[in-house]
Each structure stands twice: as C-alpha cells, then as structure tokens.
Design an enzyme around this catalytic site. Structure first.
Site, PDB file in Angstrom:
ATOM      1  N   HIS A 166       0.842  -1.201   0.000  1.00 35.97           N
ATOM      2  CA  HIS A 166       0.000   0.000   0.000  1.00 35.97           C
ATOM      3  C   HIS A 166       0.872   1.244   0.000  1.00 35.97           C
ATOM      4  CE1 HIS A 166      -2.360   3.170   2.327  1.00 35.97           C
ATOM      5  NE2 HIS A 166      -2.971   3.063   1.169  1.00 35.97           N
ATOM      6  N   SER A 167       0.549   2.191  -0.856  1.00 35.99           N
ATOM      7  CA  SER A 167       1.256   3.471  -0.909  1.00 35.99           C
ATOM      8  C   SER A 167       2.759   3.235  -1.113  1.00 35.99           C
ATOM      9  CB  SER A 167       0.957   4.266   0.365  1.00 35.99           C
ATOM     10  OG  SER A 167       1.460   5.578   0.285  1.00 35.99           O
TER      11      SER A 167
END
Length: 913
Positions: A166-167
C-alpha cells in the site's frame, strides 16, 4: 436532481465503511475459550542479529479465531502473502484482506488457504523522509527469507511470496529488485495499491528522489530480465493524497507483465476510493482475493509460476470481466443442450422478458440478411449469473448441437452483461443464439438489436478551455437504440475538465429503468461509470488521470447503455472550477516554491529600498510591487527554449546544472497553459497572508511579553556581535551534529523569533512611555543629539520599526524553510527511543550554514548595514534566486532552502563589508 452516481457511491460507502465488522471483534473469553472471530497478530521471532540491526521493525502473522490458534504452532502450510504498509501505515491494515481470504478458504474447506504476513515499519513517514526507504527494503528482503523458512519440511513448501504494497510499501517492494543479493525468484507476484510509482508526491529531501531514480532506472534498464507480474491499482479522484497518474507503471516495450488500473474501472468495484480506504474497500479486496485463488496451481498448491496465466487472471478480474468464472483454457466450442424450444427471431430489434420459465429456450437470429444491412449486433441481459448465455452457430438452419461460446467476449456492468459484435469479424457464423435458462421466481430481461455503426457513433467536439463554461455543445439521440458511442473529440489533456449533463425523457414507463453512462479512456484503464434511474437529469464530470500519448490516435468515448423507450440529450461545457482542481491535483505540490519565490521578490525589494531610500518599506507594499509573474516566468521559458539547442545544452551540462523542472513536467505530459501564472497568484496570496500572520503573531507575543515582564529600553549598542552569540552558535551546531539538523533549524528559528518579539516589545514600550511623558521624551532626544559624538549610537524608535519590517520578512522566509524541514524532524522525534542521531540527515548541511547566518541576522539592524558596500549587490540577488526557485525547486522542493540561504548569507555579510 441528485446525481445517480453520487447516490450509488453513497450507498456503496455505507456498506463499505466497516466491511469486516462481523469479523473484527474484540477479544473475549467465553467458557474459557476465545471468541471465534477474535483477531491475532502473531509476532514472528527474527534472528537476534536482525532484530538488533532493525530494532524498530517487526514481522507479524495475521490470523483469526481457530485459524490463529492452529498456526501458533509452526510450520505453516498455506500460501505466503506479505503486506507492506505505506507512509505512516500500520501493519494492522492487513486484517481486511486477510479476513476476506480466510472466509474464502473456509468456503472451500481449506483446500487452499493463504497466510498473510505484515511488516511493522513503526508508521514511518517515508513519503516525506526518504532516508529510511533503503533500510525498509533491506528489512523486507530479510522478512521474505524468514517467511520461507517457516514452511520448511512441508510437502508443498513455497519458494516465493506474493506482496501487496500500500502506498510507499509498493515502491519498497519494487526496490527489492535493486538489491545486489536479492533473487528475483523469491518474489512471485506484486500488487500495489495507491502507490506513486512515477515520482514522489512531495520530494522534500534528495533521498526520496534518489531512491525513485534508482528504482525506476533499474526497471527501465532491466526490463528484458524482469519477469515479475505487477499490478498497480489507483484510488481515482477520491484519493487526494496520491493522484492516480503517479500510480501508472511505466509502459516498457519489453516488460509486458505490468498492469495499471484505477479502482473505478475495476469490474465489480466501479467506485473511487480514498488513499486509506483502498486497503479495506470490500469490493476491491474481494476482487483481489478472487484473483489470488484463481492464481493457485493445483499441482504445487502455490501461486502459479506461469506468467501468462498470472496476466490472464489479472486481466480477467481487474480489466475486463466477461461475467464468467475464470478458466485458463476456456472451451470455445460448447455443446448446446437438446431442447424442443428453438425460436427463430427475424426482426432487427428484439426484447424478451423471462419470468418463471419452465423450459430452456434458444432464440436464434439468422445473420445472412442482417449482414446486408447492418454492421454490428448488440445483446444485453439483466441476468448476472456466470453461465454462458450467447453463442454463434455455423451452417445452421433451425438448431445446432454445438456453438461458439461468445459469452467470453461479453462485458460485465453493474446492472447488465452486454456483448457487441462486429459482424464482419465472424463471417463463418450463420446464426446468433441467445440462451434463456429455466428459472423459478426470478425475472430478467434480454435485449438484442442489429445496427449500423454510423447510427450509433456520434461525434461531439468538446468546448474550448477558455470558454469558462459560458458556451456548450449539445447532441440529441433521437433513435430508440440500446447503445451509443459519443466520441469526445479533442479531449486528451489533463488540464481539460468538463461537465456533462444527460437529460432523459421517457414514454410509456411503467417501471424503474436504469441507464449506464461509461467514460472510456482507450489509452489507460481509468474508466468510470455512472448509473442513473431514468427519466432524470444526470451530471457527469469528465477529466483525466493520464494525458493522451503523442503517438495515440484513439478518441475518448462516452458509452451510453440506454433504454429504447427514452430520448436522451447530451450537453457538454467546460468546468472552470474543475480545471482549477486539476491544476491543484497535478501541481499543488509546487505551491511552496511559488510562495518562497514571491517572498524573495518582496525581500529583494525591501533591501533595495533600504539601499536607495535609506529605509525599509512595508512587506505588503513590496509584495504588491515586486511579486510579478513577468519577472520570473519569461526567464524560465527562455531557458527551456535555449535548452532545445545543442550548444546551449552542452554548456548547461558542463556547468553541471540540474535539469529544469518544467522539462521534467513536460516529459510527464504535465504542462498546463498558464499554470505557472495560476500558481504564482496562489503563491503571492499565500505569501501575503503568511506575512500578515507572522507580523500579527509577533505583535501578540510581544503583548504577552509586556504583560509578563517589563522589557528593557531600545538597544543602546547596535553592534551585531554580542558576547553570548558565539557560544549560542556553537551549541546549536553541536545539537545539529549530535541529533537532527531540522531540530537545530527549528531552535534557530525560535531564537530569531524571540529576538524579533523582544524588539517589538521594546518599541511598543517606548511608544507607550512617549505617550505618557512626551516632554521627557523630547528632552531626552535633545540631550542625545547634543552628546551624539560622546556616546555610542543608540537605536531610535523609527530605526527599530524599520528593522522590524525587515526582520518580519526574514522570519516569514525562514518559516517556510522550517516547514520544509519538519518531516525529518517528525521522523527523528518518533524514532528517538531507537536512534538519538538522525542518519542520514538531509537538513544537517543546511543547519551548519544557516545557524551562524541567523545568529548574526538576529542581532542586525538596518541602520548598521545601510552604508554597506555589499547592500546593492545583496538587493539584486533575490530576483535571480526567485527565478531559480521556480526553475529548479517546483518539483524538487528540497532545493528551495538552498535558494533561501544565499540572500540571507549576503544580508549577514553586509555587517562586515
């Protein structure tokens, strides 16, 4: 009327707000046993050397209920998946996808199951401080090796892991390949969620940009040798932290195993997500888990090593879903069940409402006559099951035993599954067959029609950028068709934004009718859907995440799945507020550079007024006079133009000058017309209000100082070197070296503000005393004038106010330097229990030169530098530096403080020359 898409999104978000609340219950005890759905994050014990090397990082295994209890006893037996959180992300974010995967495994009696691991990065701000990105990458490598050791001795022990990042976690996963001792075989599949792959969102230090350059250059140069299947999923327009254009993986000619898609285009998701909700959006996580289970190889009971199958599965679930379960090798020819009900249909437009059908029915459409008149066939069904429903027969008269299964060519939409066939692509087909199964208690509708392409493709040129929504273009759909393509001509730039209004009017409407409007962008997977209940007036926003490539001739389409009982009118006009939104979305990160550029121009004007007129003008006056875009932009444009010539580029390279930021933006198709002007206006406004806030804060703090302590009189000695100044400078430099450069810069700023507040309080106190006893003040001034040669020069009230104007501007400028250094300060403070000294420290070199400079300026008064020979030169420097800030600091914000330091250092040198 409320937009139907907003209604749909609102309903979806209500269901997604806590998608796993039934599984994420707190730990309870009942009859001495734990609750079935309690969460468990089992810490994986790492080797002592590794734990000592990375004291703030940890590895966890996620589980629930009985599964968690069983897997406390190692080794494990499932398929390993590693979750990497992003900027300030928690390792506990794995629970959403982990819980869904567990429910799916339970449904198949644990024939296959996944073990979800998660890394605790101590919620580090790696998007703002890049010094720990390399450390995170190395730790993840060690975690992968530790995870695979947990499966030793098992019959189907995995040799690789899948990663969900994520990210910034996704970027860390890509960086694994850059490690010298990393074996690519350890990584089987990579799925990133809202990861900025192209460039950092806010490049506040050079470590972030260097890390990005290393990763992206490696993937480009080694594209032939990278066999890692990678999927990047973006959040869409709801993600205000990472714009979706940054998430698209580079399209490399030799790397065909990379896909990039926006969540609004993902089948069975069809909504945009914000930056955090993308990790728990139920629809998106369900799609991800379905893909994971379809990727399992039945022989190895692990994720398949076949790159073609992996790409095929991801395409099936994330790009185009045909409303059928995935099959690696789908049967093209299908046996049609023998049934007496074969109904020929000879009309060009046909509708059938199925309800409580007792027998299976095949409706056959002869194609011979239709080919002479029509070019396409279109069919849709509201029965959203996964069975085959449309076939093509070869050389058939009334019925056929086998047919080509055309269901794999269909497309799943929120309320229908549809198929569009170009008849010339299937010359061997004699009949089109639509299958209606026997059902009980269910109702659905099947529609088919034949049409000419030109009657369903309508060209609609978009309005001009500078029409500002005052003009519009319209098109009416007068025919009663089921499907239309609106070709949006001249729509391909990211600075374009439009508002489309679709008015539908229906006749003979007895029940609720649904229309679907789909914006299809052929050069990237960023489609978006709007569902409307007709008759209605529906508003749709049209804007892009990725600009149209120069070598791409496709046209953006507005696909309309309509009702034959309704008439539609489409109106399009430019939306100026959304254009500004696009400017902020793509260039908002450059705003600090424009603010600093405006302050530098005002600062230079104040220095010049001090040189020419002998006094310093007000900050707001100089900002209004000096902060003009024509003093900056033409020079940047001229340099960009000259860099197009080889001789100038060679000189540029010899001087070791960095690449212009505007050229970087051009390479990313991010050049807006007049964007610099817009940002300059915003920057000047921000600079004005920042200066006003700074001066107001100084006055308030000085009032507080007066209330607590009566200050001394105006300074009698205006020498800038006080006895305690060298000691203070040395102490701050030691603090910078031993702890964190940003911390020392903050202390320097507070010291400077303290000096300003003290001076402001002295001026206020002097004015108050002058108001109370004006005669005494005049006698005192007279005595000072009579003995001015006998005593050291004393600062007058007017000279003190003049110095205050200059100090306030410098404090405003320094405040932006502090703001740009704050991320590394926060990172250091959060990790203070592990590391007393920040390493690497992006602010340390700046602190070493800024501390003595600000110490001198804190004791500098305008009266002492008015006669300096260096003052004129110093007043001329801020202009080229303001240009430099825009040229080199708008996309590399960590360079901005360097441009700020130079005029401050020259200002300080004016005390000596």
């Amino acid at each position: 009327m409320v937009d139907a898409q907003e209604d749909q999104d609102r309903d979806v978000w209500k269901t997604l707000l806590y998608p796993l609340k039934d599984h994420l219950l707190d730990k309870e005890e009942k009859d001495g046993k734990e609750n079935k759905f309690c969460l468990a994050f089992e810490k994986i014990e790492l080797p002592k050397k590794l734990a000592k090397r990375y004291p703030s990082y940890e590895l966890y295994l996620y589980g629930e209920g009985s599964y968690a209890e069983e897997h406390k006893i190692l080794p494990l037996t499932g398929i390993p998946v590693l979750f990497l959180p992003g900027n300030a992300g928690s390792y506990k974010q794995v629970r959403s996808i982990g819980s869904i995967a567990l429910r799916k495994a339970e449904d198949i009696d644990f024939k296959y199951h996944f073990d979800f691991f998660s890394v605790n990065f101590n919620e580090e701000l790696v998007a703002l401080y890049g010094g720990s990105l390399q450390k995170q990458t190395k730790f993840v490598h060690e975690c992968i090796k530790a995870i695979l050791k947990l499966y030793k001795g098992q019959e189907f022990a995995p040799k690789s892991v899948a990663i969900i990042g994520h990210s910034m976690g996704g970027l860390v996963a890509r960086a694994l390949l850059t490690l010298k001792n990393f074996k690519q075989d350890l990584l089987n599949l990579l799925i990133t969620q809202a990861t900025p792959h192209v460039a950092p969102v806010m490049p506040l230090d050079r470590f972030i940009t260097d890390f990005y350059m290393t990763v992206n250059n490696y993937w480009i140069l080694n594209a032939r040798h990278i066999n890692l299947t990678t999927l990047s999923v973006a959040g869409g327009f709801r993600d205000y932290q990472v714009r979706s254009g940054l998430t698209f993986l580079p399209k490399l000619s030799h790397h065909t195993s990379a896909l990039s898609v926006v969540s609004s285009a993902v089948p069975k998701t069809w909504v945009s997500t914000d930056h955090l909700s993308i990790v728990w959006c139920k629809q998106l996580q369900l799609t991800t888990i379905r893909a994971f289970f379809d990727l399992i190889d039945a022989d190895t009971k692990q994720i398949t090593q076949n790159p073609k199958k992996k790409l095929s599965v991801l395409n099936h679930h994330f790009i185009r879903h045909p409303a059928k379960h995935f099959e690696e090798k789908p049967a093209i020819i299908s046996d049609l069940t023998v049934t007496p009900l074969w109904v020929p249909v000879k009309v060009s437009k046909w509708t059938y409402v199925a309800y409580n059908e007792s027998d299976k029915i095949y409706f056959t459409f002869p194609l011979a006559n239709h080919r002479k008149i029509y070019t396409h066939a279109y069919c849709q069904s509201t029965m959203l099951d996964t069975n085959s429903w449309i076939f093509g027969c070869i050389n058939s008269t009334s019925m056929c035993q086998q047919g080509v299964d055309l269901s794999w060519k269909a497309e799943l939409l929120p309320t229908i599954k549809s198929l569009t066939l170009r008849l010339q692509d299937y010359p061997s087909l004699s009949h089109l067959v639509v299958y209606v199964p026997s059902i009980h208690g269910s109702k659905f509708v099947v529609d088919c029609e034949f049409f000419k392409r030109e009657t369903r493709s309508i060209q609609l040129p978009v309005t001009h950028l500078f029409s500002f929504g005052l003009s519009s273009r319209k098109v009416k759909l007068n025919t009663s068709g089921l499907f239309y393509n609106i070709e949006l001509l001249n729509f391909g730039q990211i600075y374009q934004a439009f508002q489309v209004n679709i008015d539908s009017k229906c006749s003979r409407v007895k029940e609720e009718i649904t229309s679907i409007y789909k914006l299809h962008i052929p050069w990237s997977y960023e489609d978006s859907l709007t569902i409307a209940q007709v008759p209605s007036s529906t508003e749709i926003s049209l804007k892009l995440h990725v600009a149209q490539p120069d070598n791409d001739s496709h046209v953006a389409l507005l696909k309309m799945y309509t009702s034959s009982d309704c008439q539609y009118e489409v109106t399009i006009k430019t939306s100026f507020p959304q254009i500004l939104g696009q400017v902020v979305r793509f260039h908002g990160g450059a705003l600090p550079a424009y603010v600093v550029s405006s302050i530098l121009l005002a600062y230079g004007g104040q220095l010049y007024s001090l040189f020419s007129a002998g006094h310093c003008l007000e900050y707001a006056t100089m900002l209004d006079k000096e902060a003009k875009p024509y003093k900056v932009d033409p020079f940047v444009i001229m340099i960009k133009f000259l860099l197009g010539y080889k001789w100038f580029k060679e000189i540029w390279d010899v001087l070791l000058l960095p690449e212009l930021d505007v050229i970087v933006l051009t390479s990313q198709s991010m050049c807006f017309p007049l964007v610099s002007l817009i940002l300059f206006l915003f920057g000047t406004c921000t600079a004005y209000w920042g200066g006003l806030l700074s001066s107001t804060a100084v006055r308030l703090l000085s009032s507080l100082w007066l209330a607590l302590k009566r200050p001394s009189e105006l300074p009698k000695d205006i020498k800038m070197l006080s006895p305690d100044l060298p000691l203070l400078t040395v102490v701050l430099i030691i603090i910078s070296w031993a702890t964190c450069g940003a911390f020392a810069i903050l202390l320097t700023y507070l010291y400077y503000v303290f000096k300003i507040v003290h001076l402001q309080a002295s001026v206020t106190n002097f004015k108050n005393s002058q108001t109370v006893n004006p005669k005494h003040s005049r006698r005192s001034d007279k005595r000072c004038s009579q003995h001015k040669d006998a005593v050291p020069p004393r600062l007058s009230a007017s000279e003190a106010e003049d110095s205050l104007r200059m100090h306030t501007t410098v404090a405003t400028l320094l405040a932006w330097v502090v703001l740009l250094c704050v991320p590394s300060l926060i990172y250091w403070f959060k990790n203070l229990r592990y590391y007393f000294k920040l390493n690497p420290d992006p602010c340390k070199p700046l602190a070493f030169i800024l501390i003595p400079t600000m110490a001198i300026l804190g004791n500098t008064y305008n009266v002492s530098i008015k006669s300096s020979k260096l003052l004129k030169t110093t007043s001329q420097f801020p202009l080229p530096l303001a240009i430099g800030v825009i040229a080199f600091g708008s996309t590399h914000l960590y360079r901005v403080p360097c441009f700020v330091f130079i005029p401050l250092a020259l200002h300080a040198l004016c005390n000596f020359m």
